[in-house]
Design a protein around this motif. Structure first.
Motif, PDB file in Angstrom:
ATOM      1  N   ARG A 188       0.830  -1.179   0.042  1.00 55.27           N
ATOM      2  CA  ARG A 188      -0.063  -0.205   0.107  1.00 55.27           C
ATOM      3  C   ARG A 188       0.864   1.284   0.176  1.00 55.27           C
ATOM      4  NH1 ARG A 188      -4.663   0.320   4.393  1.00 55.27           N
ATOM      5  NH2 ARG A 188      -5.518  -1.273   2.957  1.00 55.27           N
ATOM      6  N   GLU A 189       2.058   1.351   0.788  1.00 52.92           N
ATOM      7  CA  GLU A 189       2.875   2.344   0.819  1.00 52.92           C
ATOM      8  C   GLU A 189       4.018   2.388  -0.083  1.00 52.92           C
ATOM      9  OE1 GLU A 189       3.837   3.119   4.785  1.00 52.92           O
ATOM     10  OE2 GLU A 189       1.693   3.043   5.660  1.00 52.92           O
ATOM     11  N   ASN A 190       4.243   1.101  -0.798  1.00 52.58           N
ATOM     12  CA  ASN A 190       5.368   0.863  -1.690  1.00 52.58           C
ATOM     13  C   ASN A 190       6.586   1.005  -0.888  1.00 52.58           C
ATOM     14  OD1 ASN A 190       6.270  -0.093  -4.139  1.00 52.58           O
ATOM     15  ND2 ASN A 190       6.705   2.340  -4.786  1.00 52.58           N
ATOM     16  N   ASP A 191       6.711   0.526   0.390  1.00 53.39           N
ATOM     17  CA  ASP A 191       8.024   0.942   1.250  1.00 53.39           C
ATOM     18  C   ASP A 191       8.076  -0.481   2.062  1.00 53.39           C
ATOM     19  OD1 ASP A 191      10.037   1.844   2.222  1.00 53.39           O
ATOM     20  OD2 ASP A 191       9.205   3.320   3.468  1.00 53.39           O
ATOM     21  N   PHE A 192       9.169  -0.581   2.480  1.00 52.19           N
ATOM     22  CA  PHE A 192       9.583  -1.847   3.530  1.00 52.19           C
ATOM     23  C   PHE A 192       9.203  -1.304   4.905  1.00 52.19           C
ATOM     24  CE2 PHE A 192      12.080  -3.036  -0.242  1.00 52.19           C
ATOM     25  CZ  PHE A 192      11.917  -4.508  -0.248  1.00 52.19           C
ATOM     26  N   LYS A 193       8.669  -2.301   5.781  1.00 47.85           N
ATOM     27  CA  LYS A 193       8.504  -1.973   7.063  1.00 47.85           C
ATOM     28  C   LYS A 193       9.030  -2.994   7.875  1.00 47.85           C
ATOM     29  CE  LYS A 193       4.293  -1.414  10.173  1.00 47.85           C
ATOM     30  NZ  LYS A 193       2.891  -1.398  10.154  1.00 47.85           N
ATOM     31  N   THR A 194       9.355  -2.731   9.057  1.00 51.36           N
ATOM     32  CA  THR A 194       9.999  -3.448  10.118  1.00 51.36           C
ATOM     33  C   THR A 194       8.753  -3.982  11.026  1.00 51.36           C
ATOM     34  OG1 THR A 194      12.213  -2.468   9.959  1.00 51.36           O
ATOM     35  CG2 THR A 194      11.749  -3.884  11.869  1.00 51.36           C
ATOM     36  N   VAL A 195       8.638  -5.146  11.249  1.00 53.98           N
ATOM     37  CA  VAL A 195       7.871  -5.605  11.966  1.00 53.98           C
ATOM     38  C   VAL A 195       8.350  -6.390  13.332  1.00 53.98           C
ATOM     39  CG1 VAL A 195       5.775  -7.292  12.282  1.00 53.98           C
ATOM     40  CG2 VAL A 195       5.917  -6.000  10.176  1.00 53.98           C
ATOM     41  N   LEU A 196       8.176  -5.921  14.336  1.00 57.77           N
ATOM     42  CA  LEU A 196       8.830  -6.565  15.799  1.00 57.77           C
ATOM     43  C   LEU A 196       8.150  -7.615  16.130  1.00 57.77           C
ATOM     44  CD1 LEU A 196       9.446  -2.976  17.482  1.00 57.77           C
ATOM     45  CD2 LEU A 196      10.894  -4.256  15.965  1.00 57.77           C
ATOM     46  N   GLY A 197       8.987  -8.647  16.538  1.00 54.97           N
ATOM     47  CA  GLY A 197       8.480  -9.851  17.017  1.00 54.97           C
ATOM     48  C   GLY A 197       8.060  -9.890  18.300  1.00 54.97           C
ATOM     49  N   PRO A 198       7.760 -11.066  18.992  1.00 52.68           N
ATOM     50  CA  PRO A 198       7.184 -11.186  20.337  1.00 52.68           C
ATOM     51  C   PRO A 198       8.288 -11.366  21.320  1.00 52.68           C
ATOM     52  CG  PRO A 198       7.142 -13.430  19.075  1.00 52.68           C
ATOM     53  CD  PRO A 198       7.350 -12.306  18.079  1.00 52.68           C
ATOM     54  N   VAL A 199       9.592 -11.177  20.847  1.00 50.97           N
ATOM     55  CA  VAL A 199      10.492 -10.920  21.876  1.00 50.97           C
ATOM     56  C   VAL A 199      10.560  -9.520  22.384  1.00 50.97           C
ATOM     57  CG1 VAL A 199      12.190 -10.056  20.056  1.00 50.97           C
ATOM     58  CG2 VAL A 199      13.183 -11.499  22.184  1.00 50.97           C
ATOM     59  N   PHE A 200       9.950  -8.418  21.811  1.00 48.12           N
ATOM     60  CA  PHE A 200      10.087  -7.180  22.335  1.00 48.12           C
ATOM     61  C   PHE A 200       8.780  -7.097  23.466  1.00 48.12           C
ATOM     62  CE2 PHE A 200      11.900  -6.684  18.316  1.00 48.12           C
ATOM     63  CZ  PHE A 200      13.019  -5.710  18.759  1.00 48.12           C
ATOM     64  N   THR A 201       9.062  -7.476  24.549  1.00 49.56           N
ATOM     65  CA  THR A 201       8.125  -7.851  25.642  1.00 49.56           C
ATOM     66  C   THR A 201       8.853  -7.538  26.928  1.00 49.56           C
ATOM     67  OG1 THR A 201       6.177  -8.759  26.564  1.00 49.56           O
ATOM     68  CG2 THR A 201       8.098 -10.185  25.783  1.00 49.56           C
ATOM     69  N   ASN A 202       8.158  -7.452  28.053  1.00 49.54           N
ATOM     70  CA  ASN A 202       8.675  -7.374  29.420  1.00 49.54           C
ATOM     71  C   ASN A 202       9.257  -8.892  29.820  1.00 49.54           C
ATOM     72  OD1 ASN A 202       6.552  -4.587  29.769  1.00 49.54           O
ATOM     73  ND2 ASN A 202       8.753  -4.434  29.823  1.00 49.54           N
ATOM     74  N   VAL A 203       8.063  -9.772  29.748  1.00 45.63           N
ATOM     75  CA  VAL A 203       8.232 -11.164  30.110  1.00 45.63           C
ATOM     76  C   VAL A 203       7.931 -12.188  29.200  1.00 45.63           C
ATOM     77  CG1 VAL A 203       7.658 -12.942  31.683  1.00 45.63           C
ATOM     78  CG2 VAL A 203       7.505 -10.520  32.614  1.00 45.63           C
ATOM     79  N   LEU A 204       8.966 -12.827  28.416  1.00 43.03           N
ATOM     80  CA  LEU A 204       8.598 -13.739  27.344  1.00 43.03           C
ATOM     81  C   LEU A 204       8.942 -15.034  27.898  1.00 43.03           C
ATOM     82  CD1 LEU A 204       8.719 -14.314  24.443  1.00 43.03           C
ATOM     83  CD2 LEU A 204      11.259 -14.241  24.421  1.00 43.03           C
ATOM     84  N   LEU A 205       7.539 -15.993  27.653  1.00 41.70           N
ATOM     85  CA  LEU A 205       7.730 -17.360  27.879  1.00 41.70           C
ATOM     86  C   LEU A 205       8.205 -18.214  26.693  1.00 41.70           C
ATOM     87  CD1 LEU A 205       7.221 -19.752  29.723  1.00 41.70           C
ATOM     88  CD2 LEU A 205       4.903 -19.582  29.121  1.00 41.70           C
ATOM     89  N   ALA A 206       9.287 -18.635  26.794  1.00 38.35           N
ATOM     90  CA  ALA A 206       9.902 -19.573  25.614  1.00 38.35           C
ATOM     91  C   ALA A 206       9.398 -20.951  25.981  1.00 38.35           C
ATOM     92  CB  ALA A 206      11.184 -19.583  25.424  1.00 38.35           C
ATOM     93  N   ASP A 207       8.379 -21.434  25.610  1.00 37.36           N
ATOM     94  CA  ASP A 207       7.572 -22.804  26.030  1.00 37.36           C
ATOM     95  C   ASP A 207       8.629 -23.725  25.497  1.00 37.36           C
ATOM     96  OD1 ASP A 207       6.274 -24.017  28.039  1.00 37.36           O
ATOM     97  OD2 ASP A 207       4.303 -23.689  26.934  1.00 37.36           O
ATOM     98  N   GLU A 208       8.865 -24.723  25.737  1.00 31.31           N
ATOM     99  CA  GLU A 208       9.421 -26.048  25.528  1.00 31.31           C
ATOM    100  C   GLU A 208      10.489 -25.584  24.269  1.00 31.31           C
ATOM    101  OE1 GLU A 208       6.936 -29.823  25.064  1.00 31.31           O
ATOM    102  OE2 GLU A 208       5.602 -28.106  24.765  1.00 31.31           O
ATOM    103  N   ILE A 209      11.413 -24.702  24.971  1.00 34.45           N
ATOM    104  CA  ILE A 209      12.351 -24.191  24.202  1.00 34.45           C
ATOM    105  C   ILE A 209      13.364 -25.158  23.348  1.00 34.45           C
ATOM    106  CG2 ILE A 209      14.179 -24.032  26.046  1.00 34.45           C
ATOM    107  CD1 ILE A 209      15.272 -21.508  24.617  1.00 34.45           C
ATOM    108  N   ASN A 210      13.474 -26.416  24.075  1.00 32.37           N
ATOM    109  CA  ASN A 210      14.510 -27.445  23.283  1.00 32.37           C
ATOM    110  C   ASN A 210      13.735 -28.106  22.163  1.00 32.37           C
ATOM    111  OD1 ASN A 210      12.547 -28.742  24.902  1.00 32.37           O
ATOM    112  ND2 ASN A 210      14.274 -30.325  25.681  1.00 32.37           N
ATOM    113  N   ARG A 211      12.534 -27.626  21.790  1.00 31.95           N
ATOM    114  CA  ARG A 211      11.789 -28.259  20.572  1.00 31.95           C
ATOM    115  C   ARG A 211      12.115 -27.617  19.295  1.00 31.95           C
ATOM    116  NH1 ARG A 211       8.718 -32.412  20.991  1.00 31.95           N
ATOM    117  NH2 ARG A 211       7.850 -33.072  23.160  1.00 31.95           N
ATOM    118  N   ALA A 212      12.740 -26.427  19.281  1.00 34.97           N
ATOM    119  CA  ALA A 212      13.075 -25.761  18.128  1.00 34.97           C
ATOM    120  C   ALA A 212      14.417 -26.115  17.882  1.00 34.97           C
ATOM    121  CB  ALA A 212      12.960 -24.085  18.403  1.00 34.97           C
ATOM    122  N   GLY A 213      14.796 -25.884  16.528  1.00 38.82           N
ATOM    123  CA  GLY A 213      16.203 -26.260  16.142  1.00 38.82           C
ATOM    124  C   GLY A 213      17.239 -25.240  16.697  1.00 38.82           C
TER     125      GLY A 213
END
Length: 306
Positions: A80-105
């Motif tokens: 729509r704006e013909n431009d690149f936009k940065t989308v921040l992920g869920p890590v941008f929070t005060n408390v992050l729960l990484a549930d079952e962290i050893n299941r990811a590569g």
């Protein structure tokens, strides 16, 4: 702090020490890894603390197909704006729960390395600071090995504590069953926040001001160096481990209502602060030794300052 501990213990039965250590991890400015069998309340413990501390809370379910960008965010093209936009992920929070962290590569696990150590995330060459406070609570299941990727030593070293959750005593389990309510009712019983991000920062400043005598500083460094001298330990504790024990003992003293650290504080936090940082020798593993046993032996071998 007393009100927060009472509120958490009203929901989490038989985990009094782990509840205190989890809160101490937040006050010390570190991150916590929760390890335990399924159904012991790891996720509930993290969610309860997040409700009480206020601020933003995000939960990420780690799976084999999770990508680093799913955590950190990325750059997308806005047609729509013909431009690149940065989308921040869920890590941008005060408390992050990484549930079952050893299941990811490993690639996805490594996405948290910069965030946990430097409190920032780099996306397409641009560095974005994370909110303050930023607290990661990760969980993992020690009995489910199929489809999991063990955390490397560099990742483990970024956790202040590794807490092991065990089964509660029968009296606590009786109380748990009596107090159980259906899941739909649980969702309505949210706890009122007792802290704000500003108050967390203030509590951390108080923890930093806790007095630690020079003899206790020497006691901590002696314990750390002793782990490097043992022939039963292939990789001993790093200087970062000594800082972890120092800050954790300050936070524990603060929760106890004291303005100074005692040797008992150091002894209590040494096991959860060091158990994930030691790499045992093959011979020690064959003998059935564990890192907890070797930490206890080290504590017994080092004279306590008077």
């Amino acid at each position: 702090m007393k009100a927060i501990l009472e509120a958490m213990e009203s929901r989490l039965y038989g985990q009094s020490v782990n509840v205190r250590l989890l809160l101490a991890g937040l006050l010390a400015g570190g991150h916590v890894l929760l390890e335990g069998a399924p159904g012991l309340g790891k996720t509930k413990m993290a969610r309860t603390l997040a409700e009480l501390t206020g601020g933003d809370y995000r939960r990420v379910q780690f799976t084999p197909d999770l990508m680093p960008g799913d955590i950190t965010g990325g750059v997308i093209f806005n047609m729509r704006e013909n431009d690149f936009k940065t989308v921040l992920g869920p890590v941008f929070t005060n408390v992050l729960l990484a549930d079952e962290i050893n299941r990811a590569g490993p690639k996805t696990q490594a996405a948290l390395l910069e965030a946990m150590e430097e409190r920032q995330v780099t996306i397409q060459g641009v560095t974005h600071p994370l909110p303050d406070p930023f607290f990661v609570i990760a969980t993992q299941n020690p009995v489910d090995y199929e489809g999991t990727y063990p955390l490397p030593e560099a990742q483990l070293d970024r956790f202040l504590f590794k807490l092991k959750l065990d089964y509660p005593a029968q009296a606590d389990e009786d109380t748990m069953l009596k107090a159980h309510v259906p899941h739909t009712a649980q969702q309505e019983q949210t706890l009122a926040a007792l802290l704000t991000p500003e108050l967390v920062r203030e509590e951390r400043r108080r923890v930093a001001g806790i007095v630690v005598e020079d003899s206790l500083i020497h006691y901590i460094t002696t314990l750390i160096r002793k782990t490097r001298e043992s022939n039963r330990i292939q990789l001993g504790a790093s200087p970062r481990a000594g800082i972890a024990v120092l800050m954790a003992s300050k936070a524990w003293a603060h929760l106890e209502g004291r303005s100074y650290v005692t040797p008992d504080d150091i002894k209590l936090v040494a096991r959860p602060a060091l158990r994930h940082r030691l790499l045992l020798s093959p011979q020690a593993e064959l003998e059935g030794a564990t890192s907890d046993h070797l930490i206890q032996e080290t504590l017994a071998a080092v004279p306590v300052p008077r």
